[in-house]
Enzyme design. Structure first.
Site, PDB file in Angstrom:
ATOM      1  N   CYS A   1       0.839  -1.210   0.000  1.00 46.82           N
ATOM      2  CA  CYS A   1       0.000   0.000   0.000  1.00 46.82           C
ATOM      3  C   CYS A   1       0.872   1.258   0.000  1.00 46.82           C
ATOM      4  CB  CYS A   1      -0.936   0.005   1.202  1.00 46.82           C
ATOM      5  SG  CYS A   1      -2.011   1.450   1.196  1.00 46.82           S
TER       6      CYS A   1
ATOM      7  N   SER B   1       0.486  -9.552 -10.335  1.00 47.46           N
ATOM      8  CA  SER B   1      -0.564  -8.531 -10.298  1.00 47.46           C
ATOM      9  C   SER B   1      -0.059  -7.304 -11.049  1.00 47.46           C
ATOM     10  CB  SER B   1      -0.879  -8.168  -8.837  1.00 47.46           C
ATOM     11  OG  SER B   1      -1.672  -7.011  -8.758  1.00 47.46           O
ATOM     12  N   GLY B   2      -0.950  -6.675 -11.792  1.00 50.12           N
ATOM     13  CA  GLY B   2      -0.567  -5.433 -12.467  1.00 50.12           C
ATOM     14  C   GLY B   2      -0.948  -5.416 -13.926  1.00 50.12           C
ATOM     15  N   ASP B   3      -1.847  -4.500 -14.253  1.00 47.80           N
ATOM     16  CA  ASP B   3      -2.254  -4.265 -15.645  1.00 47.80           C
ATOM     17  C   ASP B   3      -2.913  -5.457 -16.312  1.00 47.80           C
ATOM     18  OD1 ASP B   3      -1.243  -1.601 -15.595  1.00 47.80           O
ATOM     19  OD2 ASP B   3       0.769  -2.450 -15.749  1.00 47.80           O
TER      20      ASP B   3
ATOM     21  N   ALA C   1      -7.300  -6.914 -10.404  1.00 46.50           N
ATOM     22  CA  ALA C   1      -7.808  -5.787  -9.606  1.00 46.50           C
ATOM     23  C   ALA C   1      -8.693  -4.901 -10.479  1.00 46.50           C
ATOM     24  CB  ALA C   1      -6.655  -5.016  -8.986  1.00 46.50           C
ATOM     25  N   ARG C   2      -8.119  -3.841 -11.073  1.00 45.83           N
ATOM     26  CA  ARG C   2      -8.961  -2.889 -11.823  1.00 45.83           C
ATOM     27  C   ARG C   2      -9.668  -3.531 -13.001  1.00 45.83           C
ATOM     28  NH1 ARG C   2      -4.492   1.571 -12.671  1.00 45.83           N
ATOM     29  NH2 ARG C   2      -3.359  -0.365 -13.016  1.00 45.83           N
TER      30      ARG C   2
HETATM   31  C1  LIG Z   1      -8.881   1.275  -5.883  1.00 44.10           C
HETATM   32  C2  LIG Z   1      -7.805   0.298  -5.515  1.00 44.10           C
HETATM   33  C3  LIG Z   1      -7.726  -0.180  -4.222  1.00 44.10           C
HETATM   34  C4  LIG Z   1      -6.716  -1.083  -3.871  1.00 44.10           C
HETATM   35  N1  LIG Z   1      -6.683  -1.583  -2.593  1.00 44.10           N
HETATM   36  C5  LIG Z   1      -5.743  -2.510  -2.261  1.00 44.10           C
HETATM   37  C6  LIG Z   1      -5.739  -3.128  -0.981  1.00 44.10           C
HETATM   38  O1  LIG Z   1      -6.578  -2.856  -0.121  1.00 44.10           O
HETATM   39  N2  LIG Z   1      -4.759  -4.038  -0.729  1.00 44.10           N
HETATM   40  C7  LIG Z   1      -3.808  -4.381  -1.664  1.00 44.10           C
HETATM   41  O2  LIG Z   1      -2.941  -5.217  -1.388  1.00 44.10           O
HETATM   42  N3  LIG Z   1      -3.819  -3.833  -2.887  1.00 44.10           N
HETATM   43  C8  LIG Z   1      -4.756  -2.929  -3.214  1.00 44.10           C
HETATM   44  N4  LIG Z   1      -4.778  -2.404  -4.474  1.00 44.10           N
HETATM   45  C9  LIG Z   1      -3.786  -2.882  -5.466  1.00 44.10           C
HETATM   46  C10 LIG Z   1      -4.347  -4.021  -6.299  1.00 44.10           C
HETATM   47  O3  LIG Z   1      -4.649  -5.139  -5.497  1.00 44.10           O
HETATM   48  C11 LIG Z   1      -3.394  -4.438  -7.427  1.00 44.10           C
HETATM   49  O4  LIG Z   1      -2.227  -5.020  -6.905  1.00 44.10           O
HETATM   50  C12 LIG Z   1      -3.018  -3.268  -8.330  1.00 44.10           C
HETATM   51  O5  LIG Z   1      -4.142  -2.465  -8.610  1.00 44.10           O
HETATM   52  C13 LIG Z   1      -2.397  -3.742  -9.644  1.00 44.10           C
HETATM   53  O6  LIG Z   1      -3.305  -4.459 -10.391  1.00 44.10           O
HETATM   54  P1  LIG Z   1      -4.140  -3.833 -11.639  1.00 44.10           P
HETATM   55  O7  LIG Z   1      -3.142  -3.069 -12.491  1.00 44.10           O
HETATM   56  O8  LIG Z   1      -4.714  -5.047 -12.282  1.00 44.10           O
HETATM   57  O9  LIG Z   1      -5.156  -2.902 -11.086  1.00 44.10           O
HETATM   58  C14 LIG Z   1      -5.765  -1.499  -4.834  1.00 44.10           C
HETATM   59  C15 LIG Z   1      -5.867  -1.019  -6.143  1.00 44.10           C
HETATM   60  C16 LIG Z   1      -6.860  -0.127  -6.484  1.00 44.10           C
HETATM   61  C17 LIG Z   1      -6.929   0.366  -7.919  1.00 44.10           C
END
Ligand SMILES: Cc1cc2nc3c(=O)[nH]c(=O)nc-3n(C[C@H](O)[C@H](O)[C@H](O)COP(=O)(O)O)c2cc1C
Length: 325
Positions: A101, A202-204, A226-227
């Site tokens: 975080c 994780s990521g993108d 995630a997103r």
């Molecule tokens: C709105 C939002 C809230 C998130 N909250 C957390 C969280 O509570 N704990 C955590 O480990 N990662 C959190 N993340 C990170 C995601 O779990 C993930 O690792 C990150 O967004 C990369 O993945 P993505 O590019 O597919 O979104 C959050 C990401 C977003 C966008």
């Protein structure tokens, strides 16, 4: 890995923890659409020990959201030990420790990504979480200031491997990057090749094509979405099908609009109409992208107050023939 997923014999797809998104209804949908595991939003170990009302709300779940993991953030081994023991018999499949975080409020206390700069404390926090006997996993970034720190982070990962955790999730952006720039999947590939500890990428992972490309490149034990799952629960179905060696189903905008409406209806049952419609705006905003006239839909978001208005807004999309995405 085995203690969490059993003898699954394939890559896994996990619904990432997302503060402000992955509530009970989100997790129910993630599971229904194929996620192997869901996560709570990040929960303060200290908040749980003091049983603040907000924290207790974060950890409630029902069987249709499980298997579910709980994610804690803390820089205190003592709070972590107590929090882990409090949730020990609540049915969680795994305790994940947040070391990614980037939010200032969290890092200021030495938690989240700040733990990456303090491996001695970080390892104590992991040991403390393990003391309750539940499986433990860790989620990291590639560094605090930049991914150039990866070399030294690897020494920390070697320690994690030594003390024994179930899996390690890597989001290969630095904390300073927040969510900007591109995640560097070369780091995930390097981790997969360097450790026998199962690595989750994780990521993108924003759509099935992005998942394919990155998984083929880095060969992780699984992915965390995630997103890419916001207003697109269908991504779990697609990734799961691919991991199971089945043909990848395609979904239209109309399909996603129908799913999102059902999601919002269940949010209304969960939080009441006014709060639910407000909560749903960010999901609708995500749906209203990438098709002709999308901005006209987005322009109406601020005025939405009732479920009937949401239905009215979604109707033309549900009846649309927009091609697959
Ligand atoms: C709105 C939002 C809230 C998130 N909250 C957390 C969280 O509570 N704990 C955590 O480990 N990662 C959190 N993340 C990170 C995601 O779990 C993930 O690792 C990150 O967004 C990369 O993945 P993505 O590019 O597919 O979104 C959050 C990401 C977003 C966008």
């Amino acid at each position: 890995m085995k203690r969490v997923f059993g003898d699954i014999g394939r890559r896994v797809v996990i619904a990432a923890p997302m503060a402000g998104y992955t509530d009970r209804v989100f997790r129910r949908f993630a599971r229904k659409f194929g996620a192997d595991l869901t996560f709570t939003e990040m929960v303060s170990a200290e908040g749980l020990v003091h049983s603040t009302k907000m924290t207790l709300k974060y950890i409630e779940y029902s069987p249709d959201e499980a298997p579910i993991g709980i994610q804690f953030f803390s820089a205190s081994p003592e709070y972590m030990r107590q929090a882990a023991s409090m949730v020990k018999n609540m049915g969680f499949s795994v305790i994940d420790i947040n070391m990614g975080c980037p939010v200032r409020k969290v890092m200021k206390k030495g938690a989240g990504a700040a733990l990456l700069a303090n491996p001695a404390v970080a390892l104590k926090v992991v040991e403390a979480a393990k003391s309750a006997g539940l499986p433990v996993s860790v989620k990291i970034r590639c560094g605090v200031k930049s991914c150039a720190e990866w070399k030294s982070i690897k020494r920390f990962v070697a320690e994690l491997e030594k003390i024994g955790i179930e899996f390690l999730t890597i989001h290969p952006r630095s904390a300073a990057q927040m969510y900007s720039g591109e995640s560097d999947w070369r780091i995930i590939r390097d981790a997969v090749q360097s450790f026998s500890l199962p690595i989750i990428g994780s990521g993108d992972l924003l759509d099935i094509d992005a998942v394919r490309e990155r998984v083929e490149f880095a060969a992780p034990a699984g992915v965390m979405i995630a997103r890419g799952a916001i207003a697109n629960f269908e991504i779990f179905t697609q990734v799961r099908a691919w991991f199971e060696g089945k043909p990848t189903p395609r979904f239209s905008l109309a399909d996603r609009a129908r799913t999102l409406l059902e999601f919002i209806r269940q949010e209304v049952e969960f939080r009441g109409e006014t709060q639910a419609v407000k909560w749903s705006r960010k999901f609708l905003s995500k749906l209203f992208r990438g098709f002709p006239g999308a901005s006209n839909f987005r322009a109406q978001l601020d005025r939405l107050e009732t479920l009937a208005q949401v239905e009215g807004l979604l109707r033309p999309l549900m009846e649309s023939k927009f091609s697959d995405f």
